[in-house]
Scaffold this active site. Structure first.
Site, PDB file in Angstrom:
ATOM      1  N   ARG A 100       0.832  -1.205   0.000  1.00 24.58           N
ATOM      2  CA  ARG A 100       0.000   0.000   0.000  1.00 24.58           C
ATOM      3  C   ARG A 100       0.869   1.259   0.000  1.00 24.58           C
ATOM      4  O   ARG A 100       1.886   1.313   0.713  1.00 24.58           O
ATOM      5  CB  ARG A 100      -0.915   0.018   1.239  1.00 24.58           C
ATOM      6  CG  ARG A 100      -1.967  -1.037   1.184  1.00 24.58           C
ATOM      7  CD  ARG A 100      -3.056  -0.904   2.219  1.00 24.58           C
ATOM      8  NE  ARG A 100      -3.747  -2.196   2.317  1.00 24.58           N
ATOM      9  CZ  ARG A 100      -4.568  -2.677   1.406  1.00 24.58           C
ATOM     10  NH1 ARG A 100      -4.854  -1.965   0.327  1.00 24.58           N
ATOM     11  NH2 ARG A 100      -5.123  -3.872   1.551  1.00 24.58           N
ATOM     12  N   HIS A 152       7.659   1.531 -10.714  1.00 21.83           N
ATOM     13  CA  HIS A 152       6.516   1.018  -9.952  1.00 21.83           C
ATOM     14  C   HIS A 152       5.230   1.478 -10.600  1.00 21.83           C
ATOM     15  O   HIS A 152       5.137   2.600 -11.089  1.00 21.83           O
ATOM     16  CB  HIS A 152       6.568   1.506  -8.493  1.00 21.83           C
ATOM     17  CG  HIS A 152       6.743   2.979  -8.373  1.00 21.83           C
ATOM     18  ND1 HIS A 152       7.973   3.600  -8.543  1.00 21.83           N
ATOM     19  CD2 HIS A 152       5.842   3.966  -8.143  1.00 21.83           C
ATOM     20  CE1 HIS A 152       7.826   4.906  -8.405  1.00 21.83           C
ATOM     21  NE2 HIS A 152       6.533   5.167  -8.164  1.00 21.83           N
TER      22      HIS A 152
HETATM   23  P1  AMP Z   1       6.212   8.250  -7.531  1.00 18.82           P
HETATM   24  O1  AMP Z   1       5.980   9.651  -7.017  1.00 18.82           O
HETATM   25  O2  AMP Z   1       5.411   7.900  -8.758  1.00 18.82           O
HETATM   26  O3  AMP Z   1       7.686   7.957  -7.684  1.00 18.82           O
HETATM   27  O4  AMP Z   1       5.639   7.299  -6.403  1.00 18.82           O
HETATM   28  C1  AMP Z   1       6.294   7.062  -5.204  1.00 18.82           C
HETATM   29  C2  AMP Z   1       5.221   6.717  -4.227  1.00 18.82           C
HETATM   30  O5  AMP Z   1       5.840   6.083  -3.114  1.00 18.82           O
HETATM   31  C3  AMP Z   1       4.444   7.913  -3.686  1.00 18.82           C
HETATM   32  O6  AMP Z   1       3.069   7.790  -4.035  1.00 18.82           O
HETATM   33  C4  AMP Z   1       4.667   7.840  -2.175  1.00 18.82           C
HETATM   34  O7  AMP Z   1       3.512   8.185  -1.433  1.00 18.82           O
HETATM   35  C5  AMP Z   1       5.051   6.379  -1.997  1.00 18.82           C
HETATM   36  N1  AMP Z   1       5.860   6.080  -0.818  1.00 18.82           N
HETATM   37  C6  AMP Z   1       6.905   6.797  -0.322  1.00 18.82           C
HETATM   38  N2  AMP Z   1       7.428   6.186   0.755  1.00 18.82           N
HETATM   39  C7  AMP Z   1       6.691   5.058   0.950  1.00 18.82           C
HETATM   40  C8  AMP Z   1       6.743   4.004   1.922  1.00 18.82           C
HETATM   41  N3  AMP Z   1       7.657   3.969   2.899  1.00 18.82           N
HETATM   42  N4  AMP Z   1       5.822   3.010   1.828  1.00 18.82           N
HETATM   43  C9  AMP Z   1       4.895   3.042   0.860  1.00 18.82           C
HETATM   44  N5  AMP Z   1       4.812   3.990  -0.090  1.00 18.82           N
HETATM   45  C10 AMP Z   1       5.692   4.998  -0.046  1.00 18.82           C
END
Ligand code: AMP
Length: 156
Positions: A68, A139
């Site tokens: 999540r 991702h």
């Molecule tokens: P992006 O901005 O497309 O690179 O997506 C990175 C995503 O990782 C963002 O939506 C963040 O909210 C999410 N994120 C950052 N740290 C964590 C974490 N420790 N666990 C889960 N999701 C995270």
């Protein structure tokens, strides 16, 4: 360089241009080193894969992991991540199309597990700065659980 510096205006210019060149070289060296260190160090997602950082894992296969998002932007917001690191989805597709298929299949499985497969969901791969990519380990964002609205704003 000292001789250049003691002669009037031209000397000053020469001295400045040498300094600027040295600064450019130094900056390039620092950036190259930062790049090397970044590629050597683990991203946040590799640390989640290695269980060094906790995450709410909803599904895992031999090649992928889904957990999540810590800052959900939809009722269901799960990140689907290949265990092998590529910077973005284009690099993944070029290097290992089978692994990209694994990511999509894992997303479809998670959509089923989350009960959003039938109503519909979105799978997006932010790529680069304008898309808001912050973690440079490819991702997919699996989003669903309610009507998601338009994907992007119209141009101004
Ligand atoms: P992006 O901005 O497309 O690179 O997506 C990175 C995503 O990782 C963002 O939506 C963040 O909210 C999410 N994120 C950052 N740290 C964590 C974490 N420790 N666990 C889960 N999701 C995270």
């Amino acid at each position: 360089m000292l001789n250049d510096a003691v002669s009037p205006s031209g000397g000053l210019t020469a001295s400045f241009s040498i300094s600027a060149e040295r600064l450019r070289c130094h900056r390039a060296r620092v950036l190259r080193r930062a790049d090397t260190l970044a590629s050597m160090s683990d991203t946040l997602f590799e640390r989640i894969i290695n269980r060094e950082v906790p995450a709410d894992i909803v599904h895992e296969t031999e090649t992928t992991i889904a957990f999540r998002d810590i800052n959900p932007r939809a009722t269901t917001h799960v990140l689907v991540v290949p265990k092998t690191r590529y910077r973005n989805v284009a690099e993944l597709a070029a290097a290992d199309p089978g692994l990209l298929a694994d990511v999509v299949n894992t997303a479809a499985k998670v959509a089923e597990l989350e009960g959003v497969a039938e109503a519909g969901y979105r799978l997006t791969f932010n790529t680069g700065e304008d898309a808001g990519q912050t973690v440079f380990h490819v991702h997919g964002h699996l989003l669903g659980g309610s009507s998601l609205g338009p994907e992007a704003r119209p141009p101004k």
